[in-house]
Design an enzyme around this catalytic site. Structure first.
Site, PDB file in Angstrom:
ATOM      1  N   HIS A  17       0.851  -1.207   0.000  1.00  0.00           N
ATOM      2  CA  HIS A  17       0.000   0.000   0.000  1.00  0.00           C
ATOM      3  C   HIS A  17       0.884   1.253   0.000  1.00  0.00           C
ATOM      4  CE1 HIS A  17      -3.155  -2.557   2.294  1.00  0.00           C
ATOM      5  NE2 HIS A  17      -3.687  -2.306   1.109  1.00  0.00           N
ATOM      6  N   LYS A  41     -18.035  -5.556   8.819  1.00  0.00           N
ATOM      7  CA  LYS A  41     -16.865  -6.418   8.632  1.00  0.00           C
ATOM      8  C   LYS A  41     -15.997  -6.395   9.883  1.00  0.00           C
ATOM      9  CE  LYS A  41     -13.259  -7.098   5.192  1.00  0.00           C
ATOM     10  NZ  LYS A  41     -12.604  -6.477   4.043  1.00  0.00           N
ATOM     11  N   ARG A  90      -2.098  -6.074  -8.423  1.00  0.00           N
ATOM     12  CA  ARG A  90      -1.006  -6.999  -8.120  1.00  0.00           C
ATOM     13  C   ARG A  90      -0.856  -8.063  -9.187  1.00  0.00           C
ATOM     14  NH1 ARG A  90      -3.448  -8.044  -2.283  1.00  0.00           N
ATOM     15  NH2 ARG A  90      -5.217  -8.088  -3.689  1.00  0.00           N
ATOM     16  N   SER A 127      -3.279  -7.744   3.025  1.00  0.00           N
ATOM     17  CA  SER A 127      -3.443  -7.556   4.473  1.00  0.00           C
ATOM     18  C   SER A 127      -3.898  -8.861   5.127  1.00  0.00           C
ATOM     19  CB  SER A 127      -4.468  -6.457   4.750  1.00  0.00           C
ATOM     20  OG  SER A 127      -4.023  -5.246   4.228  1.00  0.00           O
TER      21      SER A 127
HETATM   22  O1  PNS Z   1      -8.779  -2.557   0.474  1.00  0.00           O
HETATM   23  P1  PNS Z   1     -10.025  -3.042  -0.200  1.00  0.00           P
HETATM   24  O2  PNS Z   1     -10.905  -3.747   0.812  1.00  0.00           O
HETATM   25  O3  PNS Z   1      -9.736  -3.882  -1.415  1.00  0.00           O
HETATM   26  O4  PNS Z   1     -10.827  -1.732  -0.701  1.00  0.00           O
HETATM   27  C1  PNS Z   1     -12.103  -1.843  -1.288  1.00  0.00           C
HETATM   28  C2  PNS Z   1     -12.784  -0.467  -1.361  1.00  0.00           C
HETATM   29  C3  PNS Z   1     -12.798   0.198   0.001  1.00  0.00           C
HETATM   30  C4  PNS Z   1     -12.041   0.422  -2.337  1.00  0.00           C
HETATM   31  C5  PNS Z   1     -14.231  -0.705  -1.875  1.00  0.00           C
HETATM   32  O5  PNS Z   1     -14.833  -1.729  -1.169  1.00  0.00           O
HETATM   33  C6  PNS Z   1     -15.117   0.549  -1.770  1.00  0.00           C
HETATM   34  O6  PNS Z   1     -14.918   1.503  -2.476  1.00  0.00           O
HETATM   35  N1  PNS Z   1     -16.071   0.510  -0.810  1.00  0.00           N
HETATM   36  C7  PNS Z   1     -16.959   1.612  -0.534  1.00  0.00           C
HETATM   37  C8  PNS Z   1     -18.393   1.298  -0.944  1.00  0.00           C
HETATM   38  C9  PNS Z   1     -18.600   1.517  -2.432  1.00  0.00           C
HETATM   39  O7  PNS Z   1     -18.439   2.600  -2.954  1.00  0.00           O
HETATM   40  N2  PNS Z   1     -18.939   0.419  -3.108  1.00  0.00           N
HETATM   41  C10 PNS Z   1     -19.171   0.406  -4.535  1.00  0.00           C
HETATM   42  C11 PNS Z   1     -17.874   0.243  -5.299  1.00  0.00           C
HETATM   43  S1  PNS Z   1     -18.189   0.218  -7.021  1.00  0.00           S
END
Ligand code: PNS
Length: 161
Positions: A17, A41, A90, A127
């Site tokens: 990150h 979560k 990745r 993570s």
């Molecule tokens: O580190 P992660 O868990 O891969 O990040 C995922 C994240 C936080 C980028 C994604 O889950 C997100 O944007 N969540 C917020 C809710 C949202 O906007 N959902 C629709 C995405 S199209």
């Protein structure tokens, strides 16, 4: 002012990150690292702890700000004057999910997504894997910042006890 967001769960933040955040900071005027608040979560670290860890490791970057968000990422973008998201890729396995989110965010609010290829040094990092390895006593030094390493050991020891 070109401002981008690096969103994520960051439970905990890894060197992968940090690599993406620092490279984004070299390309844009301001990088906002946005930590997702997801009450459904179960996380190892609280949002405050995750925000603090990222603040600590990005302290030397003058153009990185750490914030938190709940709800939709596009709403966070709208209220912060942001029109682009930076995500690290990745491997091909990341692509499908990332592409879906990128297209949905564009469809919802014309928020663009810029994919950055991860440093091969960290391409196997996640993570969840860090937590699993650390939980069973494996060595994750060099894969997470020093401050995270300490907090990870303390938290896992608390969980054991
Ligand atoms: O580190 P992660 O868990 O891969 O990040 C995922 C994240 C936080 C980028 C994604 O889950 C997100 O944007 N969540 C917020 C809710 C949202 O906007 N959902 C629709 C995405 S199209």
């Amino acid at each position: 002012m070109q401002r981008v967001v690096c969103p994520g769960s960051f439970d905990p933040v890894t060197n992968g990150h940090l690599d993406i955040i620092s490279r984004a900071a070299g390309l844009y005027d301001e990088v906002v690292v946005a930590v997702l608040v997801n009450i459904t979560k179960k996380t190892l670290f609280t949002v405050d702890e995750r925000v603090e860890m990222i603040q600590e490791i990005t302290r030397d970057y003058g153009n990185v700000r750490v914030d938190r968000f709940h709800g939709l990422l596009v709403d966070f973008c709208a209220s912060n004057g942001i029109n682009a998201v930076v995500r690290g890729l990745r491997a091909v396995s990341d692509f499908e999910y990332e592409m879906q989110m990128a297209q949905m965010n564009y469809r919802l609010a014309k928020v663009e997504t810029l994919f950055m290829s991860t440093n091969p040094q960290y391409s196997f990092l996640s993570s969840s894997l860090i937590k699993e390895i650390a939980r069973y006593g494996g060595d994750v030094s060099g894969l997470v910042p020093e401050t995270v390493l300490g907090k990870l050991r303390t938290r896992l020891a608390e969980d054991e006890g």
